[in-house]
Design an enzyme around this catalytic site. Structure first.
Site, PDB file in Angstrom:
ATOM      1  N   LYS A  85       0.836  -1.192   0.000  1.00  0.00           N
ATOM      2  CA  LYS A  85       0.000   0.000   0.000  1.00  0.00           C
ATOM      3  C   LYS A  85       0.876   1.248   0.000  1.00  0.00           C
ATOM      4  O   LYS A  85       1.971   1.271   0.582  1.00  0.00           O
ATOM      5  CB  LYS A  85      -0.914  -0.020   1.239  1.00  0.00           C
ATOM      6  CG  LYS A  85      -1.993   1.055   1.244  1.00  0.00           C
ATOM      7  CD  LYS A  85      -2.896   0.895   2.465  1.00  0.00           C
ATOM      8  CE  LYS A  85      -3.972   1.970   2.529  1.00  0.00           C
ATOM      9  NZ  LYS A  85      -4.864   1.811   3.699  1.00  0.00           N
ATOM     10  N   SER A 160      -9.725   1.780   2.733  1.00  0.00           N
ATOM     11  CA  SER A 160      -8.819   2.548   1.898  1.00  0.00           C
ATOM     12  C   SER A 160      -7.769   1.710   1.168  1.00  0.00           C
ATOM     13  O   SER A 160      -7.051   2.208   0.302  1.00  0.00           O
ATOM     14  CB  SER A 160      -8.101   3.588   2.756  1.00  0.00           C
ATOM     15  OG  SER A 160      -7.315   2.953   3.764  1.00  0.00           O
ATOM     16  N   SER A 184     -10.249  -0.718   6.899  1.00  0.00           N
ATOM     17  CA  SER A 184      -9.717  -0.477   5.554  1.00  0.00           C
ATOM     18  C   SER A 184      -9.030  -1.658   4.895  1.00  0.00           C
ATOM     19  O   SER A 184      -8.630  -1.564   3.737  1.00  0.00           O
ATOM     20  CB  SER A 184      -8.739   0.707   5.595  1.00  0.00           C
ATOM     21  OG  SER A 184      -9.428   1.905   5.837  1.00  0.00           O
TER      22      SER A 184
END
Length: 487
Positions: A85, A160, A184
């Site tokens: 990420k 996210s 997330s």
């Protein structure tokens, strides 16, 4: 392929690490030309292929010397590429948190989780898209544009950590790293039809992870199977000198060769379903049906399933956003145009530099959360609202601990709905925030939870169910998830 299948193919020579990397790179390059690009990876790391070639050379040498098993025993993820990420530091690589304010920023060091995965032989493949500074539930709040759902590209991938989830679900990576503040990792796992684990607070070091809400943030993992999560977790867990909140995970050795729970072990479980989640506002009919089917699976196994009353859960969303947004406002104050990242200097002094840099660098959702966070912490409230949020949090922790004195698992949906269409909620913040209805209590209580793929809507979009356990019960959760996978 799963991680275990890939390792066997690497050992036998049916596939090479370089081929794994090149397959991902080629898929990434082809996808960019698509009419509806997935936009899971933002970039592939330019040294991934060289690292893969080096791994292949060592594998060939070990095979010739009869030391393959020893090599993979020492480095269990040897030659396996993984997704990262965009808020996790990889030394010498771009780190932007999908924000214009960090455009061009290069990480000066590795996050602890990256160091530990590389020590186990894994190869960082590239950085993945996300909501800006991890603030969102759909990966639409990104300066790079949204990530699409690989199941149906008209839909969101969740957020996210939507980029990492989409990369795994689309077979662009064997497993992926995400981060959690309020759901997330589990949310995009549910939307994309894969497994997503949120660990106990402290089990994975936060050193090198850009902070959103420090008392809530935690690194999480995404994979096709529970074993694809368990093996990387076994390599990453443990106390870190650089993170005072880090902790060891009891029984982590079991994760290296994850075994499903036996029927007798499953039958001995006690499962709790909070009544507040049965009557939650906005619970989709398709999700409710899959929820009922999941409950029936447990009951058919002879598991005792009870509905329990936990009124404090009605306050979890409010408490979460008070705490998370207050901490976000504080954490993001460091992005000021002075120390690093974007600088917009109009030559009118420090105040104007600060205002212009942040106004142009931050997106609308990040600005919204900073404004709310600073309002909550303002002199007008003297921090009373934040303190009240922390009081509610303490109550949630206490009551969840009490639940786990009697029950092993809390069962609920991961999200009230399946994935929604791109643009459907992007202009409705409150509706977007309610996507976290079933996930935030886990972060507030600092317990582990895993989202498991459990069914589909009438439109063939994945639905995830959530198993939550007591603190440091990751091994039991993953073993249960493995039983679910083999059902």
């Amino acid at each position: 392929m799963t991680i275990s299948e890939t390792i066997e193919n690497l050992k036998s020579g049916k596939i090479t690490s370089e081929e794994l990397v090149n397959n991902s790179v080629n898929t990434f390059e082809e996808d960019k030309k698509s009419a509806l690009p997935l936009n899971a990876f933002l970039e592939m790391y330019d040294d991934a292929c060289a690292k893969a070639k080096e791994c292949d050379a060592q594998i060939s040498k070990a095979r010739a010397e009869g030391k393959l098993d020893a090599l993979f025993a020492e480095k269990p993820l040897f030659g396996l590429p993984f997704a990262v990420k965009d808020n996790i530091s990889v030394q010498g690589k771009h780190l932007t948190c999908a924000s214009k304010i960090l455009e061009g920023y290069v990480a000066p060091y590795n996050a602890t989780v990256i160091n530990r995965l590389e020590a186990a032989g894994a190869i960082p493949l590239g950085r993945c898209n996300q909501d800006e500074f991890a603030m969102g539930s759909s990966t639409e709040y990104s300066c790079y544009g949204p990530t699409r759902n690989p199941v149906n590209r008209e839909y969101v991938s969740g957020g996210s950590s939507g980029g990492s989830a989409a990369a795994v679900a689309a077979n662009q990576a064997l497993f992926g790293l995400g981060t959690e503040t309020g759901g997330s990792v589990r949310l995009p796992a549910s939307y994309c039809g894969i497994y997503g684990l949120k660990t106990t607070y402290g089990v994975l070091s936060r050193w090198g992870v850009v902070a959103y809400g420090s008392s809530l943030d935690q690194v999480g993992l995404l994979g096709h199977t529970p074993k694809d999560i368990a093996l990387p977790l076994s390599c990453m867990t443990g106390v870190d000198f650089y993170d005072d909140t880090s902790a060891d995970l009891p029984g982590s050795e079991e994760l290296k060769d994850l075994k499903a729970l036996s029927d007798a072990e499953i039958k001995a479980l006690k499962v709790a379903i909070p009544k507040q989640f049965l009557k939650a506002e906005g619970l989709d009919a398709d999700v409710a049906k899959v929820f009922a089917d999941t409950r029936k699976w447990f009951e058919d196994k002879g598991v005792k399933v009870d509905e329990i009353d936990l009124p404090i859960l009605d306050a979890s969303i409010a408490a979460y956003y008070v705490i998370a947004l207050s901490e976000a406002a504080s954490n993001l104050s460091r992005f000021d145009g002075i120390r690093y990242g974007r600088r917009v200097d109009v030559g009118e002094g420090y105040d104007e530099l600060y205002i212009h840099t942040r106004s142009e660098g931050f997106g609308p959702e990040v600005k919204r959360r900073i404004v709310i966070g600073n309002y909550v912490l303002s002199e007008q409230f003297s921090g009373d609202t934040y303190k009240k949020g922390m009081t509610v949090r303490a109550r949630i922790q206490k009551e969840m601990a009490k639940v786990f004195e009697t029950y092993d698992i809390v069962l609920c949906p991961t999200c009230p709905t399946a994935a929604f269409k791109l643009g459907q909620k992007v202009d409705s913040p409150l509706e977007m925030y309610l996507s976290d209805l079933y996930t935030t209590f886990v972060n507030l209580a600092r317990i582990p939870a895993i989202s498991v793929p459990a069914g589909f809507t009438k439109d063939k979009m994945p639905i995830g169910m959530q198993f939550a356990g007591k603190m440091f019960d990751e091994v039991k959760l993953l073993r249960l998830a493995e039983s679910w996978e083999n059902r």
